[in-house]
Design a protein around this motif. Structure first.
Motif, mmCIF file in Angstrom:
data_model
loop_
_atom_site.group_PDB
_atom_site.id
_atom_site.type_symbol
_atom_site.label_atom_id
_atom_site.label_comp_id
_atom_site.label_asym_id
_atom_site.label_seq_id
_atom_site.Cartn_x
_atom_site.Cartn_y
_atom_site.Cartn_z
ATOM 1 N N GLY A 18 0.906 -1.284 0.053
ATOM 2 C CA GLY A 18 -0.062 0.089 -0.041
ATOM 3 C C GLY A 18 0.868 1.127 -0.186
ATOM 4 O O GLY A 18 0.590 2.181 -0.478
ATOM 5 N N PHE A 19 1.845 1.231 0.803
ATOM 6 C CA PHE A 19 2.906 2.427 0.589
ATOM 7 C C PHE A 19 3.570 2.499 -0.384
ATOM 8 O O PHE A 19 3.561 3.600 -1.201
ATOM 9 C CB PHE A 19 4.007 2.111 1.736
ATOM 10 N N ALA A 20 3.983 1.416 -1.429
ATOM 11 C CA ALA A 20 4.541 1.693 -2.808
ATOM 12 C C ALA A 20 3.401 2.167 -3.668
ATOM 13 O O ALA A 20 3.764 3.041 -4.558
ATOM 14 C CB ALA A 20 4.920 0.356 -3.185
ATOM 15 N N GLU A 21 2.347 1.803 -3.388
ATOM 16 C CA GLU A 21 1.232 2.277 -4.335
ATOM 17 C C GLU A 21 0.820 3.535 -4.170
ATOM 18 O O GLU A 21 0.670 4.503 -5.106
ATOM 19 C CB GLU A 21 -0.095 1.470 -4.237
ATOM 20 N N GLY A 23 -5.457 10.664 -2.341
ATOM 21 C CA GLY A 23 -5.551 9.279 -3.233
ATOM 22 C C GLY A 23 -4.355 8.533 -2.674
ATOM 23 O O GLY A 23 -4.549 7.374 -2.652
ATOM 24 N N ALA A 24 -3.376 9.111 -2.267
ATOM 25 C CA ALA A 24 -2.146 8.171 -1.946
ATOM 26 C C ALA A 24 -2.342 7.619 -0.384
ATOM 27 O O ALA A 24 -2.220 6.387 -0.223
ATOM 28 C CB ALA A 24 -0.703 9.131 -1.536
ATOM 29 N N MET A 25 -2.932 8.316 0.451
ATOM 30 C CA MET A 25 -3.666 7.936 1.645
ATOM 31 C C MET A 25 -4.475 7.051 1.535
ATOM 32 O O MET A 25 -4.678 5.819 2.214
ATOM 33 C CB MET A 25 -3.989 9.221 2.521
ATOM 34 N N VAL A 60 -4.211 3.026 3.195
ATOM 35 C CA VAL A 60 -5.408 2.584 4.177
ATOM 36 C C VAL A 60 -6.023 1.521 3.576
ATOM 37 O O VAL A 60 -6.066 0.540 4.283
ATOM 38 C CB VAL A 60 -6.238 3.858 4.496
ATOM 39 N N SER A 61 -6.364 1.584 2.120
ATOM 40 C CA SER A 61 -7.284 0.210 1.915
ATOM 41 C C SER A 61 -6.328 -0.775 1.777
ATOM 42 O O SER A 61 -6.929 -1.829 2.015
ATOM 43 C CB SER A 61 -7.855 0.772 0.349
ATOM 44 N N HIS A 62 -5.271 -1.023 1.160
ATOM 45 C CA HIS A 62 -4.415 -2.099 1.206
ATOM 46 C C HIS A 62 -4.053 -2.516 2.786
ATOM 47 O O HIS A 62 -3.829 -3.986 2.955
ATOM 48 C CB HIS A 62 -2.938 -1.984 0.487
ATOM 49 N N THR A 63 -3.910 -1.748 3.959
ATOM 50 C CA THR A 63 -3.931 -2.099 5.077
ATOM 51 C C THR A 63 -4.958 -2.762 5.536
ATOM 52 O O THR A 63 -5.245 -3.774 6.105
ATOM 53 C CB THR A 63 -3.524 -0.803 6.008
#
Length: 128
Positions: free
Chosen positions: A61-64, A77-79, A83-86
């Protein structure tokens, strides 16, 4: 430390897959097929590296999020990516522990991911 390698490898694999599927199927392909690949890459590599599923999802998620920010210059959008991948990592791991089946956990996580992508794309397309 293995979760960082797993998360970054999953991110690279997903980037390659998403570019390929976009070239063949367009945005719908990424929205609907991408989540299956991403969930498989993240969780599969966490299992292969014998590391945390949740932390691997967070690194992904961080990489995305970094790529999203680089491409859009929008921090929201980055946040949301982080959050969504977490959350997807928590769902996957929680279902794996609860149900005892990584396959069912992956399937449900992919369905949640597809639903999320569809929801986000509907919002984005309404703004165009």
């Amino acid at each position: 430390m293995a979760f960082i390698i797993a998360g970054l490898m999953a991110s690279l694999m997903a980037w390659v897959f998403d570019r390929y599927i976009f070239s063949k199927e367009g945005l719908k392909g990424v929205v609907f097929f991408g989540p299956f690949a991403e969930e498989l890459f993240k969780t599969g590599l966490a299992l292969i590296f014998n590391t945390s599923i949740i932390l691997t999802h967070i690194v992904f998620g961080f990489a995305e999020a970094v790529m999203d920010y680089k491409n859009t210059k929008k921090s929201l959008g980055a946040m949301v990516s982080l959050v969504s991948h977490t959350i997807l990592g928590i769902i996957t791991y929680g279902l794996f522990i609860l149900l005892g089946s990584i396959y069912i956990a992956l399937l449900i996580a992919a369905i949640v991911h597809i639903s999320w992508n569809k929801f986000v794309m509907d919002i984005v397309l309404q703004k165009l």
